[in-house]
Motif scaffolding. Structure first.
Motif, PDB file in Angstrom:
ATOM      1  N   ALA A 122       0.712  -1.171  -0.041  1.00 49.08           N
ATOM      2  CA  ALA A 122      -0.119   0.025  -0.130  1.00 49.08           C
ATOM      3  C   ALA A 122       0.963   1.310  -0.148  1.00 49.08           C
ATOM      4  N   ARG A 123       1.964   1.134   0.653  1.00 50.58           N
ATOM      5  CA  ARG A 123       2.919   2.336   0.746  1.00 50.58           C
ATOM      6  C   ARG A 123       3.478   2.559  -0.573  1.00 50.58           C
ATOM      7  N   GLU A 124       3.890   1.475  -1.293  1.00 52.23           N
ATOM      8  CA  GLU A 124       4.255   1.816  -2.475  1.00 52.23           C
ATOM      9  C   GLU A 124       3.486   2.258  -3.724  1.00 52.23           C
ATOM     10  N   GLN A 125       2.078   1.949  -3.324  1.00 54.27           N
ATOM     11  CA  GLN A 125       1.199   2.335  -4.416  1.00 54.27           C
ATOM     12  C   GLN A 125       0.550   3.631  -4.048  1.00 54.27           C
ATOM     13  N   GLY A 126       0.733   4.176  -2.833  1.00 52.89           N
ATOM     14  CA  GLY A 126       0.271   5.477  -2.394  1.00 52.89           C
ATOM     15  C   GLY A 126      -1.188   5.180  -1.852  1.00 52.89           C
ATOM     16  N   LEU A 127      -1.385   3.912  -1.430  1.00 50.84           N
ATOM     17  CA  LEU A 127      -2.938   3.846  -0.793  1.00 50.84           C
ATOM     18  C   LEU A 127      -3.100   3.652   0.428  1.00 50.84           C
ATOM     19  N   GLY A 128      -4.260   3.914   0.751  1.00 53.89           N
ATOM     20  CA  GLY A 128      -4.709   3.439   2.123  1.00 53.89           C
ATOM     21  C   GLY A 128      -5.217   2.304   2.419  1.00 53.89           C
ATOM     22  N   LEU A 129      -5.264   1.629   3.733  1.00 53.18           N
ATOM     23  CA  LEU A 129      -6.045   0.460   4.022  1.00 53.18           C
ATOM     24  C   LEU A 129      -7.063   0.510   4.974  1.00 53.18           C
ATOM     25  N   ASP A 130      -8.112  -0.128   4.793  1.00 55.91           N
ATOM     26  CA  ASP A 130      -9.163  -0.105   5.754  1.00 55.91           C
ATOM     27  C   ASP A 130      -9.198  -1.859   6.217  1.00 55.91           C
TER      28      ASP A 130
END
Length: 418
Positions: A122-130
């Motif tokens: 997620a960090r590599e992709q620039g995403l958040g996680l729920d």
């Protein structure tokens, strides 16, 4: 960018500007909205923690379309493909059973390290996680009860799982710099009419109180609770009803989750949004498409989706609302389902933002219902499609149905070889 797309966009901008709508500003606002893509569409809700366990707890997936993800790496690969075809930067919603570990660990023993690969990705992709505790497809849920179970030992297991889930969510929020929303849904209920409706609800409240006792900074984790009217195996009684969770969310300071498929077939969640947000601080939406029951079909651009978007936009409620998807269709390409549902959800929000809301409100206050009806009808045929095409092109994703050929090529080159 294609000159025709720009030309159509400029024409549309001119029409909308006559009503005081700044389309450039609308697109900037739209780009800030994050939709939470549910990981379970990619593998038919199987997960990776208990690979041989059959679905249970009222969960059922129909269809056997080839190419579903069988490993965490495959699932992340499929999500990357879907996200590359969707404008904007978004989030991914994980269930606890999607832990990426070779360690034999049960739900009550899960720790952040079991999800480290997801955080790194997620960090590599620039995403958040729920996140979501998984209170189904487990031996301790086979009799239909988890957090409201009369056996204290079983109840303690699920309480420990809920507590572990919040710590995992907190880790997500800290590591990624994006608040994690942790949603609690349990399948508990009776197939036939119960004698005692009260005791399970007392047990559920006490269990939730124990789970939420540990204070977690809301910058990192927000707790949400989700109701349901009925389910497979709980047709007559669900412990976590709408009234139960609305009362709990208000009294305990939690976000309330409204799932589009969790109510009576003639009910809609769009009509509940403004009422709920008068009494709770934050709302979580599970955008789905029920067909006569909670069947979780892929989201289409129907009247209810538009009404959900309009409620959020007209009431300026987007800043207090977390929008997630919840459908799992095994009868069509798994990646295409994400793309169709997410693009439609974003497109509905765009359409709502391209309405003359202030003028409509003024007409309503003046009791000028003729203008109100005339404008709402005329704007249905305004060229929002030209604005959507420009937004997709500006975002570097395919315009209109061009994404389909990419998914078909991905199916041929990747999915069918699994």
């Amino acid at each position: 960018m294609d000159a025709k797309i720009v030309e159509n966009y400029e024409y549309a901008k001119g029409l909308y500007s006559q009503h005081g709508i700044d389309v450039d500003q609308v697109l900037n606002k739209l780009a800030d909205i994050k939709i939470s893509l549910h990981c379970w569409q990619g593998d038919d809700v199987r997960g990776f923690l208990f690979r041989d366990k059959a679905l249970g707890g009222g969960i059922a997936v129909t269809g056997s379309y080839p190419g579903r993800a069988g490993t965490p790496g495959e699932l992340r690969q499929d999500l990357e493909k879907a996200l590359s075809l969707i404008p904007g930067k978004h989030k991914v919603n994980l269930h606890a059973i999607y832990a990426d570990t070779e360690e034999k660990v049960d739900l009550d023993q899960l720790e952040p390290r079991h999800f480290q690969s997801w955080v790194d990705w997620a960090r590599e992709q620039g995403l958040g996680l729920d996140f979501n505790p998984t209170c189904f497809s487990h031996p301790k849920a086979e009799d239909g009860f988890t957090l409201s179970h009369p056996d204290r030992k079983i109840r303690d297991f699920w309480i420990a799982h809920g507590q572990a889930s919040r710590r995992i969510a907190e880790y997500f929020g800290k590591e990624l710099g994006q608040t994690c929303v942790t949603n609690f849904w349990i399948p508990d209920g009776y197939k036939d009419t119960p004698v005692d409706r009260l005791s399970p609800r007392r047990r559920l409240k006490e269990a939730l109180d124990e789970i939420f006792r540990e204070a977690i900074d809301p910058r990192y984790n927000i707790d949400a609770v989700e109701s349901k009217l009925f389910g497979i195996g709980s047709e007559s009684y669900v412990v976590g009803s709408h009234e139960f969770y609305m009362g709990y969310a208000m009294s305990a300071g939690k976000a309330l989750c409204l799932d589009a498929g969790h109510f009576h077939p003639t009910e809609v969640i769009s009509n509940k949004i403004s009422s709920v947000l008068m009494f709770v601080d934050q709302l979580l939406l599970h955008v789905s498409r029920p067909v006569r029951w909670d069947s979780d079909h892929v989201v289409v651009m129907d009247d209810e989706l538009l009404e959900i978007a309009r409620e959020l936009v007209r009431g300026e409620l987007l800043s207090r609302t977390h929008v997630g998807l919840d459908f799992f269709d095994g009868s069509i390409n798994h990646v295409a389902a994400w793309v169709i549902g997410t693009r439609n959800t974003i497109k509905a929000l765009l359409r709502a933002m391209l309405e003359p809301v202030e003028r409509l409100k003024a007409a309503e206050l003046d009791k000028d219902y003729t203008t109100r009806l005339a404008l709402t009808e005329e704007f249905k045929s305004y060229p929002f499609g030209a604005v959507w095409d420009y937004y997709c092109a500006r975002s570097g994703v395919p315009v209109r149905e061009q994404w389909l050929s990419e998914v078909q090529a991905y199916e041929r080159d990747v999915l069918l070889k699994r």
